[in-house]
Motif scaffolding. Structure first.
Motif, PDB file in Angstrom:
ATOM      1  N   UNK A 347      40.505  16.888   9.289  1.00 46.03           N
ATOM      2  CA  UNK A 347      41.625  17.667   8.754  1.00 46.03           C
ATOM      3  C   UNK A 347      41.388  18.035   7.297  1.00 46.03           C
ATOM      4  N   UNK A 348      40.913  17.059   6.518  1.00 49.07           N
ATOM      5  CA  UNK A 348      40.632  17.317   5.116  1.00 49.07           C
ATOM      6  C   UNK A 348      39.503  18.315   4.926  1.00 49.07           C
ATOM      7  N   UNK A 349      38.477  18.245   5.790  1.00 46.46           N
ATOM      8  CA  UNK A 349      37.344  19.166   5.683  1.00 46.46           C
ATOM      9  C   UNK A 349      37.766  20.589   5.993  1.00 46.46           C
ATOM     10  N   UNK A 350      38.568  20.764   7.057  1.00 43.54           N
ATOM     11  CA  UNK A 350      39.044  22.098   7.410  1.00 43.54           C
ATOM     12  C   UNK A 350      39.986  22.635   6.334  1.00 43.54           C
ATOM     13  N   UNK A 351      40.798  21.747   5.755  1.00 44.46           N
ATOM     14  CA  UNK A 351      41.689  22.169   4.678  1.00 44.46           C
ATOM     15  C   UNK A 351      40.915  22.608   3.443  1.00 44.46           C
ATOM     16  N   UNK A 352      39.846  21.858   3.107  1.00 46.87           N
ATOM     17  CA  UNK A 352      39.022  22.232   1.963  1.00 46.87           C
ATOM     18  C   UNK A 352      38.306  23.549   2.214  1.00 46.87           C
ATOM     19  N   UNK A 353      37.883  23.768   3.464  1.00 49.43           N
ATOM     20  CA  UNK A 353      37.224  25.019   3.825  1.00 49.43           C
ATOM     21  C   UNK A 353      38.198  26.186   3.667  1.00 49.43           C
ATOM     22  N   UNK A 354      39.441  25.991   4.082  1.00 59.23           N
ATOM     23  CA  UNK A 354      40.447  27.038   3.948  1.00 59.23           C
ATOM     24  C   UNK A 354      40.708  27.346   2.475  1.00 59.23           C
ATOM     25  N   UNK A 355      40.811  26.296   1.657  1.00 61.20           N
ATOM     26  CA  UNK A 355      41.053  26.492   0.231  1.00 61.20           C
ATOM     27  C   UNK A 355      39.888  27.217  -0.424  1.00 61.20           C
ATOM     28  N   UNK A 356      38.660  26.887   0.004  1.00 58.91           N
ATOM     29  CA  UNK A 356      37.474  27.551  -0.550  1.00 58.91           C
ATOM     30  C   UNK A 356      37.490  29.036  -0.213  1.00 58.91           C
ATOM     31  N   UNK A 357      37.875  29.368   1.022  1.00 63.94           N
ATOM     32  CA  UNK A 357      37.898  30.760   1.458  1.00 63.94           C
ATOM     33  C   UNK A 357      38.947  31.569   0.709  1.00 63.94           C
ATOM     34  N   UNK A 358      40.066  30.943   0.392  1.00 63.57           N
ATOM     35  CA  UNK A 358      41.164  31.680  -0.222  1.00 63.57           C
ATOM     36  C   UNK A 358      41.118  31.696  -1.736  1.00 63.57           C
TER      37      UNK A 358
END
Length: 450
Positions: A347-358
């Motif tokens: 969950x944290x990895x996917x959240x960090x990926x989303x934050x990186x993209x945005x």
């Protein structure tokens, strides 16, 4: 300096109505008259672009004035190599952020543009070609008068550039940026763009010097294998396992002084890793990074997990900096080095990926992004949120690490996990090249030649 002042970001957002821009005044020598003048410095950020340093010099003795802008970008941990195939008018209109240190190449016409006077720019592929054409044409009248033969050759090459810009045939633009701060627009963002590829690489010593990084030459230190009193034998091998190390650094976001904590830990059924966490009191940034404590494994590893239950999102995951991640059902892939090394939950990895993209690439989000890209990002984020919140099942998370240093928790350990597949594979030449193994001397390295 008060604690309030010290906690402020070094580079603040550029705002026209900022009541306190915090300029710094320095007494400087005037090269025009030799008297003392004043240089004013302003460290600021252009929203969604970069950090810059504005410098203004004025001499009250002779009236001489001078203004200059320099980049204040932080240097990324690795360099960036971007390749993009240009085959349509839409490709020509791709936005490009070219940093001060980037070299631009067009292989098909054997043309290269070196870093120019430390100037970065936001432009398009067509804009780069147009500027090159205009620059060459500007001095043609003088060349024709002084050196007709050379002028004729340059005129022929200008025609090549014009034909390239008019898309007589498909061509490739390559941007090699050792600072890691260049971008080319992904027309399919956030999905994979088949015409665009981005990879990260370790800088050479010469490239470190180019971006202003110098390391002191370390003297060779020889350690004895055994001591007379046998103290080494009695010393615990995990002496660092229970110790947290602290060292000062600068915040990667605002450049304010902060502290990084480092700890060595062991992951069950895996290996020893080094965890580093940084907290900044100035801007509130919190980062964590993980590096393997045992070097590169003999084989690469590919881990595939099928999400079948909300509890799958809470699995522990170690993604090394050499690991790429993909979600086939979303036609999404991020390359190695995009998120760095992380030890967190899925969950944290996917959240960090989303934050990186945005927030990381200004061509995908922010003022530079088009309406269609923003809409695609919104739809993608909704699908990603459904996975993170445990509302979507059946999707596959794939971690591919040629260094073999990534891990995904097996909740059935030590038994096999029915929803997870782990495949170990032999690395190919390209993998070893990216990891720097092809240039390593693994045998006979102890031999020296006088």
């Amino acid at each position: 300096m008060s604690s309030e002042t010290a906690s402020k970001p070094v580079f603040r957002d550029l705002q026209a109505d900022d009541p306190d821009p915090e300029t710094t005044e320095i007494s400087s020598l005037c090269f025009n008259c030799g008297e003392d003048g004043v240089t004013r410095l302003l460290l600021t950020k252009i929203p969604f672009y970069k950090e810059i340093i504005l410098m203004s010099f004025e001499c009250e003795h002779c009236g001489f004035k001078n203004n200059e802008v320099q980049s204040g970008d932080k240097i990324q941990e690795k360099g960036t190599l971007i390749q993009c195939s240009i085959s349509s008018a839409q490709d020509l209109n791709r936005q490009v952020i070219k940093s001060d240190y980037a070299t631009v190449k067009f292989p098909e016409i054997d043309f290269e543009i070196p870093p120019q006077s430390k100037r970065g720019e936001i432009t398009t592929v067509e804009g780069i070609l147009s500027r090159c054409i205009a620059s060459l044409e500007q001095d043609q009248p003088v060349r024709k008068a002084l050196d007709p033969d050379n002028a004729e050759k340059i005129e022929a090459f200008i025609q090549v550039l014009i034909e390239t810009k008019s898309l007589k045939k498909t061509f490739t633009i390559v941007i090699d940026d050792p600072s890691g701060n260049s971008f080319v627009e992904n027309l399919n963002a956030p999905l994979v763009d088949p015409a665009l590829s981005t990879s990260n690489y370790e800088r050479s010593k010469e490239q470190d010097h180019l971006v202003g990084i110098y390391e002191e030459e370390l003297k060779e230190i020889k350690e004895e294998d055994e001591t007379e009193d046998g103290d080494d034998k009695d010393r615990p091998s995990d002496s660092l396992a229970d110790e947290v190390l602290h060292f000062g650094t600068n915040c990667p976001s605002c450049n304010a002084p902060c502290e990084t904590n480092m700890k060595v830990t062991s992951i069950p059924y895996f290996k020893e890793v080094i965890i580093m966490a940084t907290n900044c009191d100035g801007c509130g940034l919190r980062t964590n990074e993980v590096k393997s404590g045992s070097g590169i494994s003999e084989k690469g590893v590919k881990i595939t997990l099928r999400i079948t239950d909300p509890i799958d999102i809470s699995r522990d995951v170690l993604k090394s900096e050499t690991c790429s991640m993909s979600i086939p059902e979303l036609d999404f892939e991020v390359g190695a080095g995009t998120l760095g090394g992380k030890f967190t939950t899925l969950e944290g990895l996917l959240g960090a990926m989303k934050e990186q993209l945005t927030g990381h690439n200004p061509l995908v989000c922010g003022d530079s992004a088009t309406t269609s890209v923003k809409e695609r990002m919104r739809q993608f984020n909704e699908k990603l949120d459904d996975i993170i919140n445990g509302k979507t099942f059946g999707v596959h998370i794939i971690l591919d690490d040629p260094a073999g240093n990534s891990y995904l928790q097996n909740v059935y350990a030590p038994e096999a996990d029915p929803e997870m597949e782990i495949v170990y594979y032999e690395r190919n030449f390209e993998h070893n090249e990216e990891l720097g193994l092809n240039d390593m001397k693994l045998e006979g390295y102890e031999d020296t030649t006088e």
